[in-house]
Design a protein around this motif. Structure first.
Motif, PDB file in Angstrom:
ATOM      1  N   GLY A   1      27.017  12.480   5.261  1.00 25.50           N
ATOM      2  CA  GLY A   1      27.913  11.365   5.000  1.00 25.50           C
ATOM      3  C   GLY A   1      27.255  10.216   4.260  1.00 25.50           C
ATOM      4  N   ILE A   2      25.933  10.301   4.024  1.00 24.40           N
ATOM      5  CA  ILE A   2      25.225   9.214   3.333  1.00 24.40           C
ATOM      6  C   ILE A   2      24.480   9.742   2.115  1.00 24.40           C
ATOM      7  CG2 ILE A   2      23.462   7.420   3.522  1.00 24.40           C
ATOM      8  CD1 ILE A   2      24.116   7.170   6.473  1.00 24.40           C
ATOM      9  N   GLY A   3      23.447  10.559   2.359  1.00 23.37           N
ATOM     10  CA  GLY A   3      22.631  11.047   1.258  1.00 23.37           C
ATOM     11  C   GLY A   3      21.381  11.725   1.761  1.00 23.37           C
ATOM     12  N   TYR A   4      20.217  11.090   1.566  1.00 21.21           N
ATOM     13  CA  TYR A   4      18.950  11.729   1.910  1.00 21.21           C
ATOM     14  C   TYR A   4      17.978  10.727   2.539  1.00 21.21           C
ATOM     15  CZ  TYR A   4      20.778  15.357  -1.133  1.00 21.21           C
ATOM     16  OH  TYR A   4      21.573  16.325  -1.697  1.00 21.21           O
ATOM     17  N   ARG A   5      17.001  11.282   3.241  1.00 21.66           N
ATOM     18  CA  ARG A   5      15.938  10.485   3.844  1.00 21.66           C
ATOM     19  C   ARG A   5      14.662  11.316   3.836  1.00 21.66           C
ATOM     20  NH1 ARG A   5      17.617   9.050   9.434  1.00 21.66           N
ATOM     21  NH2 ARG A   5      17.414  11.298   9.697  1.00 21.66           N
ATOM     22  N   MET A   6      13.549  10.660   3.530  1.00 17.67           N
ATOM     23  CA  MET A   6      12.243  11.336   3.481  1.00 17.67           C
ATOM     24  C   MET A   6      11.520  11.112   4.794  1.00 17.67           C
ATOM     25  SD  MET A   6      10.610  13.031   1.049  1.00 17.67           S
ATOM     26  CE  MET A   6       8.998  13.587   0.510  1.00 17.67           C
ATOM     27  N   ARG A   7      11.149  12.208   5.456  1.00 20.93           N
ATOM     28  CA  ARG A   7      10.357  12.110   6.683  1.00 20.93           C
ATOM     29  C   ARG A   7       9.418  13.313   6.751  1.00 20.93           C
ATOM     30  NH1 ARG A   7      13.373   9.593  11.852  1.00 20.93           N
ATOM     31  NH2 ARG A   7      11.210   9.611  12.475  1.00 20.93           N
ATOM     32  N   CYS A   8       8.261  13.102   7.378  1.00 23.22           N
ATOM     33  CA  CYS A   8       7.310  14.212   7.454  1.00 23.22           C
ATOM     34  C   CYS A   8       7.130  14.722   8.876  1.00 23.22           C
ATOM     35  CB  CYS A   8       5.950  13.810   6.878  1.00 23.22           C
ATOM     36  SG  CYS A   8       5.072  12.561   7.822  1.00 23.22           S
ATOM     37  N   LYS A   9       7.938  14.222   9.826  1.00 21.95           N
ATOM     38  CA  LYS A   9       7.846  14.720  11.195  1.00 21.95           C
ATOM     39  C   LYS A   9       8.522  16.080  11.285  1.00 21.95           C
ATOM     40  CE  LYS A   9       7.659  10.201  13.441  1.00 21.95           C
ATOM     41  NZ  LYS A   9       8.281   9.323  14.450  1.00 21.95           N
ATOM     42  N   ASP A  10       7.749  17.094  11.580  1.00 22.25           N
ATOM     43  CA  ASP A  10       8.278  18.462  11.571  1.00 22.25           C
ATOM     44  C   ASP A  10       9.462  18.635  12.491  1.00 22.25           C
ATOM     45  OD1 ASP A  10       6.364  19.168   9.757  1.00 22.25           O
ATOM     46  OD2 ASP A  10       4.971  19.940  11.258  1.00 22.25           O
ATOM     47  N   GLU A  11       9.470  17.919  13.628  1.00 22.21           N
ATOM     48  CA  GLU A  11      10.546  18.135  14.580  1.00 22.21           C
ATOM     49  C   GLU A  11      11.864  17.558  14.083  1.00 22.21           C
ATOM     50  OE1 GLU A  11       7.928  16.261  15.048  1.00 22.21           O
ATOM     51  OE2 GLU A  11       8.386  14.342  16.003  1.00 22.21           O
ATOM     52  N   ASP A  12      11.818  16.676  13.047  1.00 25.15           N
ATOM     53  CA  ASP A  12      13.038  16.060  12.538  1.00 25.15           C
ATOM     54  C   ASP A  12      13.534  16.698  11.260  1.00 25.15           C
ATOM     55  OD1 ASP A  12      11.922  12.736  13.502  1.00 25.15           O
ATOM     56  OD2 ASP A  12      13.103  14.200  14.608  1.00 25.15           O
ATOM     57  N   ILE A  13      12.839  17.705  10.743  1.00 26.55           N
ATOM     58  CA  ILE A  13      13.172  18.255   9.443  1.00 26.55           C
ATOM     59  C   ILE A  13      14.528  18.948   9.474  1.00 26.55           C
ATOM     60  CG2 ILE A  13      12.580  20.114   7.822  1.00 26.55           C
ATOM     61  CD1 ILE A  13       9.674  19.315   8.137  1.00 26.55           C
ATOM     62  N   ASP A  14      15.330  18.644   8.446  1.00 22.18           N
ATOM     63  CA  ASP A  14      16.642  19.251   8.260  1.00 22.18           C
ATOM     64  C   ASP A  14      16.650  19.837   6.857  1.00 22.18           C
ATOM     65  OD1 ASP A  14      20.083  18.006   8.322  1.00 22.18           O
ATOM     66  OD2 ASP A  14      19.258  19.947   7.757  1.00 22.18           O
ATOM     67  N   LYS A  15      16.675  21.135   6.728  1.00 25.70           N
ATOM     68  CA  LYS A  15      16.576  21.784   5.423  1.00 25.70           C
ATOM     69  C   LYS A  15      17.931  22.106   4.806  1.00 25.70           C
ATOM     70  CE  LYS A  15      12.081  23.822   6.507  1.00 25.70           C
ATOM     71  NZ  LYS A  15      11.268  25.025   6.593  1.00 25.70           N
ATOM     72  N   SER A  16      19.009  21.548   5.392  1.00 31.76           N
ATOM     73  CA  SER A  16      20.337  21.893   4.865  1.00 31.76           C
ATOM     74  C   SER A  16      20.579  21.248   3.517  1.00 31.76           C
ATOM     75  CB  SER A  16      21.391  21.434   5.853  1.00 31.76           C
ATOM     76  OG  SER A  16      21.356  20.037   6.032  1.00 31.76           O
TER      77      SER A  16
ATOM     78  N   LYS B   1       0.840  -1.209   0.000  1.00 26.79           N
ATOM     79  CA  LYS B   1       0.000   0.000   0.000  1.00 26.79           C
ATOM     80  C   LYS B   1       0.870   1.252   0.000  1.00 26.79           C
ATOM     81  CE  LYS B   1      -4.185  -1.789   2.220  1.00 26.79           C
ATOM     82  NZ  LYS B   1      -5.035  -1.767   3.442  1.00 26.79           N
ATOM     83  N   ARG B   2       1.907   1.255   0.826  1.00 26.05           N
ATOM     84  CA  ARG B   2       2.791   2.415   0.907  1.00 26.05           C
ATOM     85  C   ARG B   2       3.520   2.671  -0.408  1.00 26.05           C
ATOM     86  NH1 ARG B   2       6.591   1.518   5.944  1.00 26.05           N
ATOM     87  NH2 ARG B   2       7.702   3.194   4.849  1.00 26.05           N
ATOM     88  N   SER B   3       3.827   1.592  -1.125  1.00 29.78           N
ATOM     89  CA  SER B   3       4.560   1.745  -2.383  1.00 29.78           C
ATOM     90  C   SER B   3       3.636   1.971  -3.569  1.00 29.78           C
ATOM     91  CB  SER B   3       5.432   0.510  -2.638  1.00 29.78           C
ATOM     92  OG  SER B   3       4.645  -0.649  -2.787  1.00 29.78           O
ATOM     93  N   GLY B   4       2.316   2.015  -3.323  1.00 35.67           N
ATOM     94  CA  GLY B   4       1.363   2.277  -4.388  1.00 35.67           C
ATOM     95  C   GLY B   4       1.037   1.077  -5.252  1.00 35.67           C
TER      96      GLY B   4
ATOM     97  N   PHE C   1      11.558   8.668  -3.057  1.00 38.64           N
ATOM     98  CA  PHE C   1      11.747   9.068  -1.661  1.00 38.64           C
ATOM     99  C   PHE C   1      10.553   8.633  -0.802  1.00 38.64           C
ATOM    100  CE2 PHE C   1      14.827  12.726  -2.756  1.00 38.64           C
ATOM    101  CZ  PHE C   1      15.921  11.940  -2.408  1.00 38.64           C
ATOM    102  N   ILE C   2       9.343   8.863  -1.288  1.00 34.88           N
ATOM    103  CA  ILE C   2       8.158   8.523  -0.499  1.00 34.88           C
ATOM    104  C   ILE C   2       8.023   7.013  -0.342  1.00 34.88           C
ATOM    105  CG2 ILE C   2       5.624   8.559  -0.500  1.00 34.88           C
ATOM    106  CD1 ILE C   2       5.705  11.353  -1.564  1.00 34.88           C
ATOM    107  N   GLN C   3       8.334   6.263  -1.387  1.00 36.15           N
ATOM    108  CA  GLN C   3       8.261   4.806  -1.298  1.00 36.15           C
ATOM    109  C   GLN C   3       9.269   4.245  -0.303  1.00 36.15           C
ATOM    110  OE1 GLN C   3       8.774   3.636  -5.400  1.00 36.15           O
ATOM    111  NE2 GLN C   3       6.579   3.520  -5.766  1.00 36.15           N
ATOM    112  N   ASN C   4      10.315   5.018  -0.010  1.00 32.56           N
ATOM    113  CA  ASN C   4      11.346   4.578   0.936  1.00 32.56           C
ATOM    114  C   ASN C   4      11.393   5.499   2.152  1.00 32.56           C
ATOM    115  OD1 ASN C   4      13.076   2.308  -0.520  1.00 32.56           O
ATOM    116  ND2 ASN C   4      12.495   3.823  -2.064  1.00 32.56           N
ATOM    117  N   GLU C   5      10.230   5.983   2.572  1.00 35.31           N
ATOM    118  CA  GLU C   5      10.133   6.911   3.696  1.00 35.31           C
ATOM    119  C   GLU C   5      10.845   6.354   4.930  1.00 35.31           C
ATOM    120  OE1 GLU C   5       6.842   8.759   6.795  1.00 35.31           O
ATOM    121  OE2 GLU C   5       6.217   7.392   5.205  1.00 35.31           O
TER     122      GLU C   5
END
Length: 232
Positions: free
Chosen positions: A217-232, A121-124, A165-169
């Motif tokens: 040191g790795i790359g990117y991660r998709m998350r929607c928790k506002d407290e964890d957002i890193d906009k760098s 379901k998450r992957s559509g 990104f969303i499929q690998n949230e």
């Protein structure tokens, strides 16, 4: 609509049959492999048909970690790891390599099937033709993205990047992972291509661009928790 196809890789024949029977009874298609090398070969032959992989860690020929690593170089297909070990270090290793879920033996086949359904379901793959995360909504048929029901114009590659990104949230994805999955494994461009497209995608998503976190040191991660957002 075709039924989702699941690849089960485990060297225990009784477990393969048990899981296969439960999945077949739940209207899934099933392929099976008795070792890691066979699992990898089957995937390479039918990778555009396979919707999810259930992968044992301890297998002959190639172990599950090696198979997972090779598959994630070229595909974002969801993977559930099976293992007799419950140590946190093993789970972390699986997630770092791109696993989407982790199940410790012994387990309930019914619970495993439920995890399969949730990942699909998450992957559509099932339950409609839309993906969603926070205020983002993606129509996989029309190939469009909405934020709070407002249409956002993305290039085809930006669209594919956002879907990946969303499929690998929640999973830390290396630039190599992203490049191989979105640009395909035969692309020989610079890794900076990923950074450039991420920057452009963040800009078009506005304040929601912060969902795409930088993992140093790795790359990117998709998350929607506002407290964890890193906009760098």
């Amino acid at each position: 609509m075709k039924k989702p196809l699941i690849l089960i890789a485990d060297d225990e024949i009784r477990l393969r049959k048990l899981v296969s029977d439960f999945l077949l009874n739940s209207s899934y298609g099933v392929l099976t492999a008795a070792d890691g090398k066979q699992a990898y070969d089957i995937f390479m032959e039918d990778r555009h048909k396979i919707d999810l992989i259930i992968l044992d860690v301890m297998m002959p020929q190639m172990d599950g970690w090696e198979v997972l690593k090779e598959i994630k170089k070229i595909s974002s297909v969801p993977v559930i790891m099976l293992t007799a070990k419950s140590e946190e270090t093993d789970q972390l290793q699986g997630f770092k390599l791109g696993a989407n879920d982790y199940v410790t033996k012994p387990f309930s086949p019914s619970v495993l099937v439920a995890r399969v359904e949730n990942l699909l379901k998450r992957s559509g793959k099932i339950g409609g033709e839309r993906l969603g995360l926070g205020n983002l909504s993606i129509d996989l048929i029309e190939h469009v993205v909405y934020i709070d029901n407002c249409l956002i114009e993305l290039t085809p590659k930006e669209f594919d990047l956002l879907v990946y990104f969303i499929q690998n949230e929640g999973i830390a994805l290396s630039r190599d992972n992203v490049l191989n999955a979105v640009w395909n494994h035969d692309y020989f461009g610079d890794l900076r291509t990923v950074d450039t497209h991420v920057k452009q995608l963040r800009a078009k998503l506005g304040i929601h661009g912060g969902y795409i976190q930088t993992v140093r040191g790795i790359g990117y991660r998709m998350r929607c928790k506002d407290e964890d957002i890193d906009k760098s």
